[in-house]
Design an enzyme around this catalytic site. Structure first.
Site, PDB file in Angstrom:
ATOM      1  N   PRO A  63     -11.664 -34.323-132.551  1.00 29.97           N
ATOM      2  CA  PRO A  63     -11.553 -32.978-131.647  1.00 29.97           C
ATOM      3  C   PRO A  63     -12.344 -32.544-131.119  1.00 29.97           C
ATOM      4  CG  PRO A  63     -10.859 -32.941-133.908  1.00 29.97           C
ATOM      5  CD  PRO A  63     -10.973 -34.171-133.405  1.00 29.97           C
ATOM      6  N   ASN A  64     -12.742 -31.801-129.913  1.00 34.51           N
ATOM      7  CA  ASN A  64     -13.852 -31.207-129.599  1.00 34.51           C
ATOM      8  C   ASN A  64     -14.629 -31.933-128.912  1.00 34.51           C
ATOM      9  OD1 ASN A  64     -13.203 -28.383-130.389  1.00 34.51           O
ATOM     10  ND2 ASN A  64     -13.567 -29.018-132.071  1.00 34.51           N
ATOM     11  N   ARG A  76     -21.212 -29.175-125.274  1.00 29.70           N
ATOM     12  CA  ARG A  76     -21.215 -28.202-126.816  1.00 29.70           C
ATOM     13  C   ARG A  76     -22.405 -28.220-127.579  1.00 29.70           C
ATOM     14  NH1 ARG A  76     -18.027 -31.323-131.342  1.00 29.70           N
ATOM     15  NH2 ARG A  76     -17.640 -29.822-133.102  1.00 29.70           N
ATOM     16  N   TYR A 117     -25.695 -31.313-130.959  1.00 30.59           N
ATOM     17  CA  TYR A 117     -24.810 -32.612-130.334  1.00 30.59           C
ATOM     18  C   TYR A 117     -25.353 -33.225-128.785  1.00 30.59           C
ATOM     19  CZ  TYR A 117     -21.004 -31.002-133.668  1.00 30.59           C
ATOM     20  OH  TYR A 117     -20.685 -30.488-134.629  1.00 30.59           O
ATOM     21  N   ASN A 148     -15.872 -41.382-134.668  1.00 30.80           N
ATOM     22  CA  ASN A 148     -16.138 -40.288-135.213  1.00 30.80           C
ATOM     23  C   ASN A 148     -15.242 -39.097-135.506  1.00 30.80           C
ATOM     24  OD1 ASN A 148     -17.034 -37.520-134.898  1.00 30.80           O
ATOM     25  ND2 ASN A 148     -18.807 -38.341-133.680  1.00 30.80           N
ATOM     26  N   ALA A 198     -13.967 -32.685-136.861  1.00 29.90           N
ATOM     27  CA  ALA A 198     -13.995 -31.836-137.751  1.00 29.90           C
ATOM     28  C   ALA A 198     -12.346 -32.540-138.923  1.00 29.90           C
ATOM     29  CB  ALA A 198     -13.269 -30.766-137.140  1.00 29.90           C
ATOM     30  N   GLU A 201     -17.076 -45.153-139.667  1.00 33.64           N
ATOM     31  CA  GLU A 201     -17.815 -43.549-139.361  1.00 33.64           C
ATOM     32  C   GLU A 201     -18.486 -43.336-138.686  1.00 33.64           C
ATOM     33  OE1 GLU A 201     -16.413 -41.038-143.078  1.00 33.64           O
ATOM     34  OE2 GLU A 201     -17.432 -39.320-142.213  1.00 33.64           O
ATOM     35  N   HIS A 210     -20.752 -39.886-137.049  1.00 34.24           N
ATOM     36  CA  HIS A 210     -21.183 -39.009-136.477  1.00 34.24           C
ATOM     37  C   HIS A 210     -22.296 -38.423-136.177  1.00 34.24           C
ATOM     38  CE1 HIS A 210     -18.123 -37.330-139.264  1.00 34.24           C
ATOM     39  NE2 HIS A 210     -18.345 -38.100-139.981  1.00 34.24           N
ATOM     40  N   ARG A 236     -25.641 -29.393-143.027  1.00 30.12           N
ATOM     41  CA  ARG A 236     -24.883 -28.724-142.314  1.00 30.12           C
ATOM     42  C   ARG A 236     -24.145 -27.661-143.143  1.00 30.12           C
ATOM     43  NH1 ARG A 236     -22.375 -30.575-137.092  1.00 30.12           N
ATOM     44  NH2 ARG A 236     -22.019 -28.302-137.171  1.00 30.12           N
TER      45      ARG A 236
HETATM   46  C1  DQA Z   1     -19.432 -34.651-136.132  1.00 30.53           C
HETATM   47  C2  DQA Z   1     -19.307 -33.366-137.119  1.00 30.53           C
HETATM   48  C3  DQA Z   1     -18.179 -32.825-137.868  1.00 30.53           C
HETATM   49  O1  DQA Z   1     -18.293 -32.437-138.785  1.00 30.53           O
HETATM   50  C4  DQA Z   1     -17.928 -32.030-136.440  1.00 30.53           C
HETATM   51  O2  DQA Z   1     -16.344 -31.068-136.480  1.00 30.53           O
HETATM   52  C5  DQA Z   1     -17.731 -32.590-135.460  1.00 30.53           C
HETATM   53  C6  DQA Z   1     -18.609 -33.725-135.089  1.00 30.53           C
HETATM   54  C7  DQA Z   1     -20.623 -35.016-135.601  1.00 30.53           C
HETATM   55  O3  DQA Z   1     -20.343 -36.364-134.738  1.00 30.53           O
HETATM   56  O4  DQA Z   1     -21.744 -35.097-136.202  1.00 30.53           O
HETATM   57  O5  DQA Z   1     -16.731 -32.465-134.691  1.00 30.53           O
HETATM   58  O6  DQA Z   1     -18.236 -35.272-136.607  1.00 30.53           O
END
Ligand code: DQA
Length: 144
Positions: A10-11, A18, A23, A72, A75, A99, A101, A108
């Site tokens: 998501p997002n 964003r 990011y 990835n 959240a 995985e 990020h 954070r």
């Molecule tokens: C994320 C880190 C997560 O905490 C966050 O919710 C994201 C992006 C990252 O790629 O840094 O949406 O996975």
């Protein structure tokens, strides 16, 4: 393994606009073109969904097509036991799942310090921006 599924939660479809301070300003399309170039003859399939069931169905597809996965979970990383159980099925079937990020969640907010995914992933790469994806792909290509 001739195919890598690069799955984004998501997002992450909003990358580019964003929170660029967190990011960066690259888009998911930038990720896709970079990985395709890096992948050479290996098929690189980059997808994004805000929906947990859709991400799960793509993980099942990875099992059925014997694809490696770069995930990835966004959240969902921090609380989705459903996604974790799907990831466990991928790695227990002998496939590599990394995985990734973009940011370093450990640097954070407290709620980001927990990943329910990491313990069932093959490995984790975090904090290197768009390079997190490239590093994951480099490892998958090395393993082939
Ligand atoms: C994320 C880190 C997560 O905490 C966050 O919710 C994201 C992006 C990252 O790629 O840094 O949406 O996975």
């Amino acid at each position: 393994m001739n195919r890598v599924l690069v799955l984004n939660g998501p997002n992450l479809g909003r990358l580019g606009t964003r929170e660029p301070d967190v990011y960066g300003s690259f888009t998911l399309e930038d990720v896709a073109s970079r990985l395709r170039e890096q992948g050479g003859h290996v098929e690189i399939d980059v997808r994004q969904s805000d929906s947990e069931p859709e991400l799960m169905s793509w993980l099942f597809e990875a099992i059925d097509t014997e694809s490696a996965v770069i995930l990835n979970p966004a959240a969902f990383t921090h609380y989705s036991y459903a996604l974790r159980d799907a990831v466990a099925q991928v790695t227990k079937s002998g496939l590599v799942l990394i995985e990734v990020h973009i940011s370093n969640p450990h640097a954070r907010e407290q709620f980001r310090h927990t990943s329910v995914i990491s313990a069932v992933a093959t490995g984790v790469i975090a904090g290197f921006g768009i390079d997190s994806y490239s590093l994951a792909l480099a490892q998958i290509l090395r393993d082939r």
